[in-house]
Structure formats: structure tokens, C-alpha cells
Design an enzyme around this catalytic site. Structure first.
Site, mmCIF file in Angstrom:
data_model
loop_
_atom_site.group_PDB
_atom_site.id
_atom_site.type_symbol
_atom_site.label_atom_id
_atom_site.label_comp_id
_atom_site.label_asym_id
_atom_site.label_seq_id
_atom_site.Cartn_x
_atom_site.Cartn_y
_atom_site.Cartn_z
ATOM 1 N N HIS A 72 6.079 12.581 7.016
ATOM 2 C CA HIS A 72 5.599 11.837 7.268
ATOM 3 C C HIS A 72 6.672 11.132 8.397
ATOM 4 C CE1 HIS A 72 1.177 11.447 5.405
ATOM 5 N NE2 HIS A 72 1.334 12.683 5.482
ATOM 6 N N TYR A 201 -1.842 1.229 5.061
ATOM 7 C CA TYR A 201 -1.253 0.230 3.587
ATOM 8 C C TYR A 201 -2.225 -0.739 4.571
ATOM 9 C CZ TYR A 201 2.048 2.484 1.208
ATOM 10 O OH TYR A 201 2.778 3.836 0.467
ATOM 11 N N PRO A 292 3.153 0.672 -7.707
ATOM 12 C CA PRO A 292 3.181 1.850 -6.823
ATOM 13 C C PRO A 292 3.485 1.119 -5.336
ATOM 14 C CG PRO A 292 1.259 1.718 -7.865
ATOM 15 C CD PRO A 292 1.980 0.471 -8.908
ATOM 16 N N LYS A 296 7.949 3.935 -4.872
ATOM 17 C CA LYS A 296 9.270 4.278 -5.566
ATOM 18 C C LYS A 296 10.003 4.850 -6.553
ATOM 19 C CE LYS A 296 11.877 2.847 -2.063
ATOM 20 N NZ LYS A 296 11.784 4.074 -1.401
ATOM 21 N N TYR A 384 11.376 2.193 3.005
ATOM 22 C CA TYR A 384 10.554 2.635 2.592
ATOM 23 C C TYR A 384 11.134 3.967 2.589
ATOM 24 C CZ TYR A 384 5.600 4.218 1.647
ATOM 25 O OH TYR A 384 4.704 4.991 1.678
HETATM 26 C C1 PHB Z 1 -0.248 8.472 -3.857
HETATM 27 O O1 PHB Z 1 -0.620 9.059 -2.894
HETATM 28 O O2 PHB Z 1 -1.216 8.113 -5.005
HETATM 29 C C2 PHB Z 1 0.041 7.226 -3.177
HETATM 30 C C3 PHB Z 1 0.451 6.901 -2.465
HETATM 31 C C4 PHB Z 1 1.639 5.735 -1.955
HETATM 32 C C5 PHB Z 1 2.057 4.930 -2.020
HETATM 33 C C6 PHB Z 1 1.213 4.197 -4.004
HETATM 34 C C7 PHB Z 1 0.536 5.700 -4.790
HETATM 35 O O3 PHB Z 1 2.842 3.598 -2.396
#
Ligand code: PHB
Length: 391
Positions: A72, A201, A292, A296, A384
Site C-alpha cells: 500500500h 481512516y 491500534p 504500530k 506511518y
Molecule cells: C486492521 O486491519 O485490523 C487494522 C489496520 C490498520 C490499523 C488498525 C487495524 O491502524
């Protein structure tokens, strides 16, 4: 029984450490309370920083992450009903890979066992003794009931936030830095096609949402909720309505499907300092937890053990404890950076139940800045995709 490094926990930290040590000719035994099947089948998130993928590849276990994982080169930030792309490739010349954690663990376990590594699954009653002596001990009971005392030169505590390692450091010699957020994540797995090529997000007045993915057929989605919410109280229709309301705007459509897993995840930040007590060294979630939002967790665990492996290499080669003494302070610089990043992403994207209209507008101001200035966007892209590992 005796080994050079006794490793408590066969998660990402413990397995990568055991691998890095083997490459350096250092002997280790990994002790794990869960079964191999359980570890390999618990579907966990996996956003791998570029540096993590490069490390796995250098270790000879990155093949499936590269071929079956998805590269990605950006994420989408959605707010005010519009999507804004953060272009990692352009801003930071880096990327992340989506490859679930349990797949990383499968690859690591297979590679370790193929070289005859000693991993004890399904053990019980693990305790650590004499950690301030030159010969610390991991005591445990094997799956067949045999009691074992594993004498080590050094113990690596890689047994996560619920393990025994952290608590082996006496309360009066440990500082717990802790923050609990006034919200949780309602997470679902659904049989549905992808809604977007990249992770989304989303900030909204109703709270945060995240659109992620597991496979082309299985999608992972989350929305901010009360941490005391009971997942079983939510009908599928209500879940889809809530998710849709949070990502609505500029023609975005959420692909829906059968929800086959749901649960509420608490959000917290935690750091234990020091990361060491005598001959016991903590790594990964045993030493810290991040919310989450910044993805990280696994990457931070890997970065810890890269530093620890080098320190142990120097210790066994020369007898000098200089790098072992530096382990905590060195690892902790990255830990606190990642703590800040995870807290920042969380605070910027979630609505605070005690917040005001001012707070909402301030968040939108920050998101607007982030998506319209190169300097701010570059900061996000670098954080990130992962900073270089400092040794
Ligand atoms: C997930 O795919 O579970 C996931 C992806 C990105 C995040 C947190 C969880 O920041």
C-alpha cells in the site's frame, strides 16, 4: 535444561528474536503458553512497515509477505464528507504491506522449526526466577506434565501485555505509564469485496471509522464506540448504518456482506520503564501497548528485538554489557515516538465524548493542514511507513 537466551512468548517479538539470535550463532529456547494452532489461526491485523518487510526478507521469511501481502503506497483520510489521499510513495518514498500478523507468525514458526529450533508450545505455570543473578531461570510445565527449569544467561520477556515477564519487575522498581481512552473500537469481519484499494481512516461528527481489509473476500472494519458497548447488542443493520454514516460523502460506497465476527476492543497506551530488570529484558507488548490507530504494535515489537539481538550478540562475543545496558534507553526512544504517533492519530480522528464543538473544529483544522501542506503530510507518511531503526 540450559540455554543462552530463554525467550518467553512465541509472538512476533519472541520469534523474530530467536531467529536473529540463531543467525548470530546464539542458542535460544522459546516457551509459549498457547498452542501452535491457536497462534497460527487467531486472525490479527498486520500493517507491516517497509523496514519490517525488509527485515523479514533479509531473514529469509519475507517471501509470502511480498507475494501474498498487498503493498500500500498510501492511505485515505476522510473528513467533512471528502476523501484525501496521503501518498506515502511520493512523500516518503516508502510503503507498507498488509499481511496479517498470524501469517507472519506461521512463516516464522515454520522457518524456526525447519532448522530444529526449540519452541515449547502449550506450556503452563510459567514463572521467572533469579532474574537479578547471572543465571536466571524460566520454570514451566510442559504439555505432558513434566516440570522444567530452564537455566539461561539472559531472559527475553516477549509474552505480551498479559504475560508474567512485566510483573517479574518489582512494583517499586517499575514505572507504568498508562492512558485509557474514553472509547473503544467496534470491530467486524465481513464477507464482502473491498470498498477501497487503500485503508480509509474516517473522522466524522459521529466518531471515527476505519475501513481495512484481510483478503479480497474478507474485510475488516471498525467504528469508535463506547468501551462498555456489548457487541451482541448490535444488529447487522445497525452496524452497517453506523459505518455508512461515518464514511458518507463524495460518492463513497461501502460494500456490505455477511458479518461473521464482531467484538469491542479497548483503546489504551502503556509503557513500562525500565525495560530491563537484571538479566530480564522486556520486548514488544510485554513492555508497551499502543492504540491500534497508528498500526504500530507489531512493528514496534520487531524494532525492539533488532536492538536487543545486537546487544546480545555483543554480550556473548565480548562479555561486555555496554549494549545490553543501552538496550532500554535506545529502544525507548522509538517506543515514545510511536506512542506519540499513535496517541496523535487517535486524538485527531476520534471524537472525545467530553469534547466540545471547539474540539471538533480544531480536529478538522488539523486534518485540513495535514492534507494540504507537504510538510505535515510528510510527517504522517514517514511515521506511518516507519522510521529507520536506530541501533
Ligand atoms: C486492521 O486491519 O485490523 C487494522 C489496520 C490498520 C490499523 C488498525 C487495524 O491502524
Amino acid at each position: 535444561m540450559r540455554t543462552q537466551v530463554g525467550i518467553v512468548g512465541a509472538g512476533p517479538a519472541g520469534l523474530v528474536l530467536s531467529h536473529l539470535l540463531a543467525e548470530r550463532g546464539i542458542d535460544s529456547v522459546v516457551v509459549e503458553t498457547r498452542g501452535r494452532q491457536e497462534i497460527e489461526q487467531t486472525m490479527r491485523a498486520g500493517v507491516l512497515e517497509q523496514g519490517t518487510v525488509e527485515l523479514l526478507t533479509a531473514m529469509g521469511v519475507g517471501e509470502r509477505a511480498l507475494t501474498e501481502g498487498a503493498r500500500h503506497e498510501g492511505i485515505e483520510l476522510r473528513f467533512g464528507g471528502q476523501g484525501h489521499r496521503i501518498d506515502f510513495a511520493k512523500l516518503a518514498d516508502r510503503a507498507v504491506w498488509l499481511y496479517p500478523q498470524h501469517e507472519v507468525l506461521k512463516d516464522l514458526i515454520a522457518a524456526r522449526l525447519a532448522t530444529g529450533a526449540d519452541i515449547r508450545f502449550d506450556v503452563t505455570d510459567v514463572s521467572l526466577r533469579d532474574v537479578t543473578s547471572d543465571e536466571p531461570v524460566i520454570a514451566f510445565t510442559e504439555a505432558d506434565g513434566t516440570r522444567v527449569e530452564l537455566r539461561c544467561d539472559v531472559i527475553a520477556g516477549c509474552d505480551g501485555s498479559g504475560g508474567v515477564s512485566r510483573h517479574t519487575i518489582p512494583d517499586d522498581q517499575r514505572t507504568d505509564y498508562f492512558r485509557v481512552y474514553p472509547f473503544g473500537w467496534f470491530g467486524i469481519l465481513a464477507e464482502a469485496p473491498r470498498s477501497s484499494d487503500e485503508l480509509v481512516y474516517a473522522h466524522s461528527e459521529r466518531g471515527f471509522a476505519l475501513i481495512s481489509t484481510r483478503t479480497p473476500q474478507v474485510q475488516r472494519m471498525y467504528f469508535q464506540c463506547d468501551p462498555r458497548e456489548r457487541a451482541e447488542d448490535w444488529s447487522d443493520d445497525r452496524i452497517w448504518a453506523e459505518l455508512n454514516a461515518r464514511v458518507a460523502g463524495d460518492g463513497f460506497t461501502l460494500a456490505e456482506g455477511r458479518i461473521f465476527d464482531r467484538g469491542v476492543i479497548p483503546m489504551r497506551s502503556y509503557v513500562c520503564e525500565p525495560m530491563r530488570h537484571g538479566r530480564l529484558f522486556l520486548a514488544g507488548d510485554a513492555a508497551h501497548t499502543v492504540p491500534p490507530t497508528g498500526a504500530k504494535g507489531l512493528n514496534l515489537a520487531v524494532a525492539d528485538v533488532v536492538v536487543l539481538a545486537r546487544a546480545l550478540e555483543s554480550f556473548f562475543a565480548t562479555g561486555s554489557t555496554d549494549l545490553l545496558d543501552a538496550y532500554g534507553p535506545t529502544a525507548s526512544r522509538r517506543v515514545w515516538r510511536a506512542q506519540h504517533f499513535s496517541w496523535w492519530m487517535t486524538s485527531m480522528l476520534h471524537t472525545d465524548p467530553a469534547g466540545s464543538a471547539f474540539d471538533l473544529k480544531r480536529q478538522l483544522g488539523e486534518l485540513e493542514l495535514l492534507t494540504s501542506t507537504t510538510a505535515a503530510a510528510t510527517h504522517l507518511a514517514e511515521a506511518y511507513t516507519g522510521w529507520p531503526i536506530e541501533l
